[in-house]
Enzyme design. Structure first.
Site, PDB file in Angstrom:
ATOM      1  N   LYS A 170      35.547  65.886  59.504  1.00 36.41           N
ATOM      2  CA  LYS A 170      35.250  64.678  58.934  1.00 36.41           C
ATOM      3  C   LYS A 170      33.824  64.135  59.257  1.00 36.41           C
ATOM      4  O   LYS A 170      33.870  63.446  60.537  1.00 36.41           O
ATOM      5  CB  LYS A 170      36.262  63.445  59.377  1.00 36.41           C
ATOM      6  CG  LYS A 170      36.273  62.433  58.053  1.00 36.41           C
ATOM      7  CD  LYS A 170      35.032  61.817  57.933  1.00 36.41           C
ATOM      8  CE  LYS A 170      34.602  60.610  58.963  1.00 36.41           C
ATOM      9  NZ  LYS A 170      33.385  59.828  58.758  1.00 36.41           N
ATOM     10  N   GLU A 245      33.359  62.757  73.166  1.00 33.52           N
ATOM     11  CA  GLU A 245      31.993  62.659  73.570  1.00 33.52           C
ATOM     12  C   GLU A 245      31.409  61.141  73.084  1.00 33.52           C
ATOM     13  O   GLU A 245      31.434  60.992  71.974  1.00 33.52           O
ATOM     14  CB  GLU A 245      31.113  63.588  72.744  1.00 33.52           C
ATOM     15  CG  GLU A 245      30.874  64.921  73.152  1.00 33.52           C
ATOM     16  CD  GLU A 245      30.741  65.045  74.785  1.00 33.52           C
ATOM     17  OE1 GLU A 245      30.024  64.524  75.348  1.00 33.52           O
ATOM     18  OE2 GLU A 245      31.469  66.126  75.117  1.00 33.52           O
ATOM     19  N   CYS A 279      23.000  60.060  72.496  1.00 36.94           N
ATOM     20  CA  CYS A 279      24.008  59.604  73.476  1.00 36.94           C
ATOM     21  C   CYS A 279      23.512  59.822  74.855  1.00 36.94           C
ATOM     22  O   CYS A 279      23.708  59.008  75.829  1.00 36.94           O
ATOM     23  CB  CYS A 279      25.393  60.227  73.165  1.00 36.94           C
ATOM     24  SG  CYS A 279      25.391  62.069  73.169  1.00 36.94           S
ATOM     25  N   GLU A 371      24.756  50.433  75.448  1.00 38.10           N
ATOM     26  CA  GLU A 371      24.094  51.437  74.846  1.00 38.10           C
ATOM     27  C   GLU A 371      23.492  50.879  73.476  1.00 38.10           C
ATOM     28  O   GLU A 371      24.280  50.120  72.727  1.00 38.10           O
ATOM     29  CB  GLU A 371      25.093  52.594  74.024  1.00 38.10           C
ATOM     30  CG  GLU A 371      24.211  53.477  73.321  1.00 38.10           C
ATOM     31  CD  GLU A 371      25.336  54.869  73.257  1.00 38.10           C
ATOM     32  OE1 GLU A 371      26.292  54.820  72.347  1.00 38.10           O
ATOM     33  OE2 GLU A 371      25.292  55.963  73.639  1.00 38.10           O
TER      34      GLU A 371
HETATM   35  P1  NAP Z   1      31.040  55.572  65.113  1.00 34.21           P
HETATM   36  O1  NAP Z   1      31.625  54.524  64.161  1.00 34.21           O
HETATM   37  O2  NAP Z   1      31.887  55.796  66.473  1.00 34.21           O
HETATM   38  O3  NAP Z   1      31.631  56.803  64.267  1.00 34.21           O
HETATM   39  C1  NAP Z   1      31.435  58.253  64.614  1.00 34.21           C
HETATM   40  C2  NAP Z   1      32.321  58.828  63.720  1.00 34.21           C
HETATM   41  O4  NAP Z   1      33.672  58.366  63.626  1.00 34.21           O
HETATM   42  C3  NAP Z   1      31.863  58.802  62.323  1.00 34.21           C
HETATM   43  O5  NAP Z   1      32.431  60.085  61.543  1.00 34.21           O
HETATM   44  C4  NAP Z   1      32.667  57.610  61.724  1.00 34.21           C
HETATM   45  O6  NAP Z   1      32.814  57.492  60.475  1.00 34.21           O
HETATM   46  C5  NAP Z   1      34.130  57.638  62.339  1.00 34.21           C
HETATM   47  N1  NAP Z   1      34.969  56.646  62.428  1.00 34.21           N
HETATM   48  C6  NAP Z   1      34.662  55.488  62.611  1.00 34.21           C
HETATM   49  N2  NAP Z   1      35.766  54.664  62.749  1.00 34.21           N
HETATM   50  C7  NAP Z   1      36.653  55.395  62.696  1.00 34.21           C
HETATM   51  C8  NAP Z   1      38.235  55.212  62.740  1.00 34.21           C
HETATM   52  N3  NAP Z   1      38.723  54.061  62.826  1.00 34.21           N
HETATM   53  N4  NAP Z   1      39.043  56.416  62.725  1.00 34.21           N
HETATM   54  C9  NAP Z   1      38.577  57.568  62.691  1.00 34.21           C
HETATM   55  N5  NAP Z   1      37.365  57.693  62.554  1.00 34.21           N
HETATM   56  C10 NAP Z   1      36.414  56.924  62.543  1.00 34.21           C
HETATM   57  O7  NAP Z   1      29.586  55.388  65.328  1.00 34.21           O
HETATM   58  P2  NAP Z   1      28.391  55.031  64.272  1.00 34.21           P
HETATM   59  O8  NAP Z   1      29.023  54.112  63.429  1.00 34.21           O
HETATM   60  O9  NAP Z   1      27.925  56.100  63.549  1.00 34.21           O
HETATM   61  O10 NAP Z   1      27.467  54.393  65.122  1.00 34.21           O
HETATM   62  C11 NAP Z   1      27.755  53.141  65.978  1.00 34.21           C
HETATM   63  C12 NAP Z   1      27.178  53.147  67.246  1.00 34.21           C
HETATM   64  O11 NAP Z   1      27.879  54.388  68.095  1.00 34.21           O
HETATM   65  C13 NAP Z   1      25.824  53.635  67.582  1.00 34.21           C
HETATM   66  O12 NAP Z   1      25.190  52.405  67.531  1.00 34.21           O
HETATM   67  C14 NAP Z   1      25.893  54.274  68.872  1.00 34.21           C
HETATM   68  O13 NAP Z   1      25.893  53.245  70.038  1.00 34.21           O
HETATM   69  C15 NAP Z   1      27.225  54.862  68.982  1.00 34.21           C
HETATM   70  N6  NAP Z   1      27.212  56.269  68.589  1.00 34.21           N
HETATM   71  C16 NAP Z   1      27.155  57.190  69.760  1.00 34.21           C
HETATM   72  C17 NAP Z   1      27.044  58.415  69.486  1.00 34.21           C
HETATM   73  C18 NAP Z   1      26.993  59.588  70.764  1.00 34.21           C
HETATM   74  O14 NAP Z   1      26.811  60.547  70.304  1.00 34.21           O
HETATM   75  N7  NAP Z   1      27.471  59.230  71.724  1.00 34.21           N
HETATM   76  C19 NAP Z   1      26.640  59.043  68.218  1.00 34.21           C
HETATM   77  C20 NAP Z   1      26.533  58.145  67.063  1.00 34.21           C
HETATM   78  C21 NAP Z   1      26.599  56.676  67.487  1.00 34.21           C
HETATM   79  P3  NAP Z   1      31.793  56.853  59.425  1.00 34.21           P
HETATM   80  O15 NAP Z   1      30.724  57.699  59.322  1.00 34.21           O
HETATM   81  O16 NAP Z   1      32.302  56.488  58.359  1.00 34.21           O
HETATM   82  O17 NAP Z   1      31.443  55.585  60.336  1.00 34.21           O
END
Ligand code: NAP
Ligand code: MG
Length: 463
Positions: A170, A245, A279, A371
């Site tokens: 996904k 991660e 990250c 972060e």
């Molecule tokens: P996120 O919400 O954690 O999303 C990461 C993945 O998880 C996406 O594919 C997302 O789908 C999915 N997801 C979201 N809610 C879920 C749920 N309830 N059950 C299963 N999967 C789910 O991160 P983001 O929205 O992309 O970014 C938000 C924040 O996360 C950023 O501002 C940053 O701080 C952090 N982030 C960290 C990393 C890292 O490498 N550590 C990478 C990206 C973001 P969707 O695409 O539909 O949201």
């Protein structure tokens, strides 16, 4: 605009079940550039069934056959290198040079590394009167973010397939076009139908259905700590294996007497790359009080070279820009000194944020603890090495770090940092070294042999 298929199940594309397709936005122009069908829980169910059916055959395939398919995948990605880079630029906003060198070449190298590894990995070893077998965990549900759209996918899918697992991916809703190119490359590489499946869709819909599906043996997630915590709890409740991660707030520590110029240059290059959407970004710079003002002045000079729209791209979405601007305003409100950048958008179009430096940052401020995931760097002062160590280790995260100083001293300091990877005096990124976090930065490791073993069970036979 034609809706592109986002669901790939059992070796074929199909139209998705969810009502609303995803709109893909070019973050440099704010224009919708594509629409991709979003998968439903039913699509996830079909994908998991296909992966379950394909599992016994793929698990039994000789490692040499798995290696050959992974080498073919690497080659299929390499054939599409220009298209991949252009697509990452279009849906993430990465400047073309970064899109080519990092977003495209790194995952090609990682796929190749697993083709090599699986050919030579000891899946069977002897311990006294026991034969120890390393067996694939089963069906893997992989959930990836948008910040390195292809690398995050390959860092899970390649080792899982190498191990003999089958996969349902996904990918992130913001970057489905790169994920589609990856699925096309898998298709061309000749994996048996059902070994790899993909359901583009929303996290709370398709992502959640994948985590909760009883046919999934392991969940591998990269993204925010907030979502990772929920996924870990769900997986724990079902006693599924889980790899997480998550986020970071990594420190670059300039020990007393460190050569400031190369340390500042390399730290900013790391922190501002990919517009700070990493990250492992080195977003906290710790400098001894005697060198502090000189370091801040050097950084202010260097940051001027990061021109938005040229060397530094936009953030991925309007939502991310709001979030990052909110943190910049918070930093000002908390009393940190703005040295460069600020909350005002540098360009009238696109989700750009000016690279922003804060000095006089206290360790307990939000901009030093949370972060931000944007081009925002905090400079903190320390009194001595013990103080530096306390500040460096003083967050809930523990993903990465850097140390600069006399070689022996810097190496000793690196050993005391609570972080999964630390670069000493500019040590280069190694795509075969384990990558992952201490503390709330995650569970498990990706890349290289450590990344492969995440997807393996251990069995012992006594004779
Ligand atoms: P996120 O919400 O954690 O999303 C990461 C993945 O998880 C996406 O594919 C997302 O789908 C999915 N997801 C979201 N809610 C879920 C749920 N309830 N059950 C299963 N999967 C789910 O991160 P983001 O929205 O992309 O970014 C938000 C924040 O996360 C950023 O501002 C940053 O701080 C952090 N982030 C960290 C990393 C890292 O490498 N550590 C990478 C990206 C973001 P969707 O695409 O539909 O949201
Ligand atoms: Mg999200």
């Amino acid at each position: 605009m034609k809706v592109l298929d986002g669901v790939y199940v059992d070796g074929a594309w199909r139209s998705a079940g969810a009502a609303e397709p995803l709109a893909v936005v070019d973050p440099a122009t704010e224009e919708v550039v594509a629409r991709v069908g979003a998968g439903s829980a039913q699509d996830v169910d079909a994908a998991v069934r296909a992966a379950r059916d394909a599992f016994p055959g793929w698990a039994a395939a000789p490692p040499a056959e798995r290696a050959a398919r992974l080498a073919a995948l690497r080659d299929a990605m390499a054939t599409r290198a220009d298209e991949i880079a252009a697509t990452v630029t279009r849906e993430l906003g990465a400047p073309p040079k970064l899109a080519k060198a990092v977003h495209t070449q790194l995952p090609i190298a990682v796929a190749g590394s697993y083709a090599d590894l699986v050919a030579s990995y000891p899946f069977e070893t002897q311990v006294g009167n026991s034969t120890v077998l390393m067996e694939p965990v089963g069906v893997v549900g992989a959930i990836t973010p948008w910040n390195y759209p292809l690398h995050q996918i390959v860092a899970k899918v390649a080792p899982a397939l190498a191990a003999g697992c089958t996969v349902v991916l996904k990918p992130a809703e913001n970057t489905p076009l790169t994920a589609r190119l990856f699925a096309e490359a898998v298709h061309e590489a000749g994996f048996p139908a059902g070994v790899f499946n993909m359901v583009v869709g929303l996290g709370p819909v398709a992502g959640q259905a994948l985590v909760e599906h009883p046919g999934v043996d392991m969940v591998s997630f990269t993204g925010s700590t907030a979502v990772g915590r929920r996924i870990g709890a769900l997986a724990g409740g079902a006693v599924k294996r889980v790899a997480l991660e998550l986020g970071g707030k990594s420190a670059s520590v300039l020990l007393p007497g460190a050569d400031l110029a190369p340390a500042i240059k390399a730290t900013l290059a790391n922190a501002l790359s990919n517009s700070g959407q990493r990250c492992s970004a080195l977003t906290r710079v710790l400098v001894h009080r005697d060198q502090y003002e000189e370091a801040v002045a050097l950084a202010a000079e260097a940051v001027a070279g990061y021109v938005p729209g040229e060397r530094i791209g936009p953030l991925v979405s309007a939502e991310q820009r709001e979030r990052v601007v909110g943190y910049i305003e918070k930093g000002v409100a908390e009393g940190a000194r703005l040295v460069a950048g600020g909350p005002t958008p540098p360009l009238s179009r696109g989700y750009y944020v000016s690279p922003t430096l804060f000095a006089d940052v206290a360790p307990e401020m939000a901009i030093a603890q949370e972060e931000i995931f944007g081009p925002v760097v905090a400079f903190l002062r320390f009194e001595d090495e013990e103080d530096a160590l306390r500040i460096a280790n003083g967050t809930v995260y523990g993903l990465a770090g850097a140390v600069w100083g006399a070689p022996d001293e810097a190496a000793a300091f690196a050993r005391r940092m609570e972080a999964g990877q630390v670069d000493v005096n500019g040590g280069r990124f190694n795509a075969r070294a384990p990558f992952g976090g201490y503390k709330q930065s995650g569970i498990g490791r990706e890349l290289g042999e450590h990344g492969l073993t995440e997807y393996l069970h251990t069995k012992s036979l006594q004779f």
